[in-house]
Design a protein around this motif. Structure first.
Motif, PDB file in Angstrom:
ATOM      1  N   ALA A  87       0.834  -1.206   0.000  1.00 41.16           N
ATOM      2  CA  ALA A  87       0.000   0.000   0.000  1.00 41.16           C
ATOM      3  C   ALA A  87       0.869   1.257   0.000  1.00 41.16           C
ATOM      4  CB  ALA A  87      -0.933  -0.004   1.204  1.00 41.16           C
ATOM      5  N   MET A  88       1.959   1.231   0.743  1.00 41.28           N
ATOM      6  CA  MET A  88       2.869   2.388   0.755  1.00 41.28           C
ATOM      7  C   MET A  88       3.523   2.580  -0.615  1.00 41.28           C
ATOM      8  SD  MET A  88       2.708   3.978   3.579  1.00 41.28           S
ATOM      9  CE  MET A  88       4.183   4.957   3.684  1.00 41.28           C
ATOM     10  N   ALA A  89       3.914   1.497  -1.249  1.00 44.11           N
ATOM     11  CA  ALA A  89       4.516   1.589  -2.583  1.00 44.11           C
ATOM     12  C   ALA A  89       3.515   2.141  -3.593  1.00 44.11           C
ATOM     13  CB  ALA A  89       5.021   0.221  -3.030  1.00 44.11           C
ATOM     14  N   ALA A  90       2.267   1.701  -3.480  1.00 45.43           N
ATOM     15  CA  ALA A  90       1.233   2.216  -4.384  1.00 45.43           C
ATOM     16  C   ALA A  90       0.987   3.694  -4.133  1.00 45.43           C
ATOM     17  CB  ALA A  90      -0.062   1.419  -4.204  1.00 45.43           C
ATOM     18  N   ALA A  91       1.037   4.112  -2.879  1.00 45.06           N
ATOM     19  CA  ALA A  91       0.837   5.525  -2.542  1.00 45.06           C
ATOM     20  C   ALA A  91       1.941   6.390  -3.126  1.00 45.06           C
ATOM     21  CB  ALA A  91       0.780   5.707  -1.027  1.00 45.06           C
ATOM     22  N   GLU A  92       3.161   5.885  -3.118  1.00 43.07           N
ATOM     23  CA  GLU A  92       4.285   6.644  -3.666  1.00 43.07           C
ATOM     24  C   GLU A  92       4.156   6.848  -5.169  1.00 43.07           C
ATOM     25  OE1 GLU A  92       6.648   8.190  -1.926  1.00 43.07           O
ATOM     26  OE2 GLU A  92       5.645   7.472  -0.116  1.00 43.07           O
ATOM     27  N   LYS A  93       3.501   5.931  -5.847  1.00 45.64           N
ATOM     28  CA  LYS A  93       3.338   6.018  -7.299  1.00 45.64           C
ATOM     29  C   LYS A  93       2.182   6.927  -7.703  1.00 45.64           C
ATOM     30  CE  LYS A  93       5.067   1.373  -8.073  1.00 45.64           C
ATOM     31  NZ  LYS A  93       4.708   0.013  -8.472  1.00 45.64           N
ATOM     32  N   CYS A  94       1.257   7.185  -6.785  1.00 48.38           N
ATOM     33  CA  CYS A  94       0.040   7.930  -7.114  1.00 48.38           C
ATOM     34  C   CYS A  94       0.150   9.386  -6.699  1.00 48.38           C
ATOM     35  CB  CYS A  94      -1.164   7.306  -6.400  1.00 48.38           C
ATOM     36  SG  CYS A  94      -1.528   5.630  -6.911  1.00 48.38           S
ATOM     37  N   GLY A  96      -2.548  12.943  -5.603  1.00 49.46           N
ATOM     38  CA  GLY A  96      -3.876  13.408  -5.234  1.00 49.46           C
ATOM     39  C   GLY A  96      -4.615  12.493  -4.282  1.00 49.46           C
ATOM     40  N   LEU A  97      -5.893  12.313  -4.584  1.00 49.58           N
ATOM     41  CA  LEU A  97      -6.747  11.512  -3.710  1.00 49.58           C
ATOM     42  C   LEU A  97      -6.349  10.044  -3.684  1.00 49.58           C
ATOM     43  CD1 LEU A  97     -10.253  13.061  -4.454  1.00 49.58           C
ATOM     44  CD2 LEU A  97      -8.832  13.378  -2.427  1.00 49.58           C
ATOM     45  N   ASP A  98      -5.813   9.550  -4.795  1.00 51.98           N
ATOM     46  CA  ASP A  98      -5.357   8.153  -4.808  1.00 51.98           C
ATOM     47  C   ASP A  98      -4.238   7.951  -3.797  1.00 51.98           C
ATOM     48  OD1 ASP A  98      -7.155   7.372  -6.725  1.00 51.98           O
ATOM     49  OD2 ASP A  98      -5.750   7.636  -8.397  1.00 51.98           O
ATOM     50  N   ARG A  99      -3.340   8.925  -3.724  1.00 49.23           N
ATOM     51  CA  ARG A  99      -2.236   8.823  -2.770  1.00 49.23           C
ATOM     52  C   ARG A  99      -2.773   8.786  -1.347  1.00 49.23           C
ATOM     53  NH1 ARG A  99       3.401  11.968  -2.684  1.00 49.23           N
ATOM     54  NH2 ARG A  99       3.633  10.579  -4.427  1.00 49.23           N
ATOM     55  N   GLU A 100      -3.715   9.659  -1.036  1.00 44.76           N
ATOM     56  CA  GLU A 100      -4.313   9.684   0.301  1.00 44.76           C
ATOM     57  C   GLU A 100      -5.021   8.369   0.618  1.00 44.76           C
ATOM     58  OE1 GLU A 100      -3.904  11.998   2.650  1.00 44.76           O
ATOM     59  OE2 GLU A 100      -2.536  12.925   1.217  1.00 44.76           O
ATOM     60  N   TYR A 101      -5.704   7.821  -0.369  1.00 41.72           N
ATOM     61  CA  TYR A 101      -6.409   6.554  -0.176  1.00 41.72           C
ATOM     62  C   TYR A 101      -5.419   5.439   0.189  1.00 41.72           C
ATOM     63  CZ  TYR A 101      -8.908   2.259  -1.224  1.00 41.72           C
ATOM     64  OH  TYR A 101      -9.445   1.005  -1.150  1.00 41.72           O
ATOM     65  N   TYR A 102      -4.341   5.330  -0.565  1.00 42.28           N
ATOM     66  CA  TYR A 102      -3.373   4.267  -0.291  1.00 42.28           C
ATOM     67  C   TYR A 102      -2.646   4.496   1.030  1.00 42.28           C
ATOM     68  CZ  TYR A 102      -4.047   2.030  -4.800  1.00 42.28           C
ATOM     69  OH  TYR A 102      -4.582   1.363  -5.861  1.00 42.28           O
ATOM     70  N   TYR A 103      -2.369   5.741   1.386  1.00 44.40           N
ATOM     71  CA  TYR A 103      -1.760   6.013   2.687  1.00 44.40           C
ATOM     72  C   TYR A 103      -2.694   5.604   3.822  1.00 44.40           C
ATOM     73  CZ  TYR A 103       2.458   8.507   1.246  1.00 44.40           C
ATOM     74  OH  TYR A 103       3.685   8.834   0.734  1.00 44.40           O
ATOM     75  N   SER A 104      -3.991   5.927   3.682  1.00 43.05           N
ATOM     76  CA  SER A 104      -4.933   5.544   4.734  1.00 43.05           C
ATOM     77  C   SER A 104      -5.074   4.023   4.805  1.00 43.05           C
ATOM     78  CB  SER A 104      -6.296   6.202   4.518  1.00 43.05           C
ATOM     79  OG  SER A 104      -6.916   5.713   3.360  1.00 43.05           O
TER      80      SER A 104
END
Length: 123
Positions: A87-94, A96-104
């Motif tokens: 999830a952290m790796a996906a957040a780093e790639k995104c 806006g809101l996608d980044r926030e979603y993966y961080y949460s």
């Protein structure tokens, strides 16, 4: 839920996926196998919720359930830690809101992992 019960439930999830692994090798069965992967990911997320009380979410590719070989409590904890990392790796790639979603999502799985690491003093 005790650790042995958690491991037994994880064993059932792993067996379900292993029993249908032959589908991954044919073009026609690949879609069905991917559905089994999603189902097993959802079952694992529910298992973690049952043990920790934290409502974690499963998205395709987050939980590497197909890499689990043995049904132990330690395997479940490793799967949770890998879900956090994915999830952290996906957040780093995104962005806006996608980044926030993966961080949460990573934070939820991290909290669940901390509770799994803590364990139950009655066990």
């Amino acid at each position: 839920m005790r650790r042995a019960e958690f491991a037994a439930e994880l064993g059932g999830i792993i067996r379900l996926l292993r029993d249908h692994s032959f589908l991954a090798y044919s073009e026609s069965g690949r879609r069905e196998y991917e559905q089994k992967l999603r189902t097993c990911g959802d079952l694992f997320a529910y298992l973690v919720f049952s043990k920790t009380g934290i409502a974690v979410r499963s998205i395709p590719g987050l939980i590497p359930i197909e890499s689990a070989r043995d049904a132990t409590y330690a395997t479940g904890r490793r799967l949770v830690r890998r879900a956090v990392a994915n999830a952290m790796a996906a957040a780093e790639k995104c962005t806006g809101l996608d980044r926030e979603y993966y961080y949460s999502l990573a934070q939820l799985w991290d909290r669940a992992g901390a509770k799994l690491d803590q364990g139950d003093p009655r066990e």
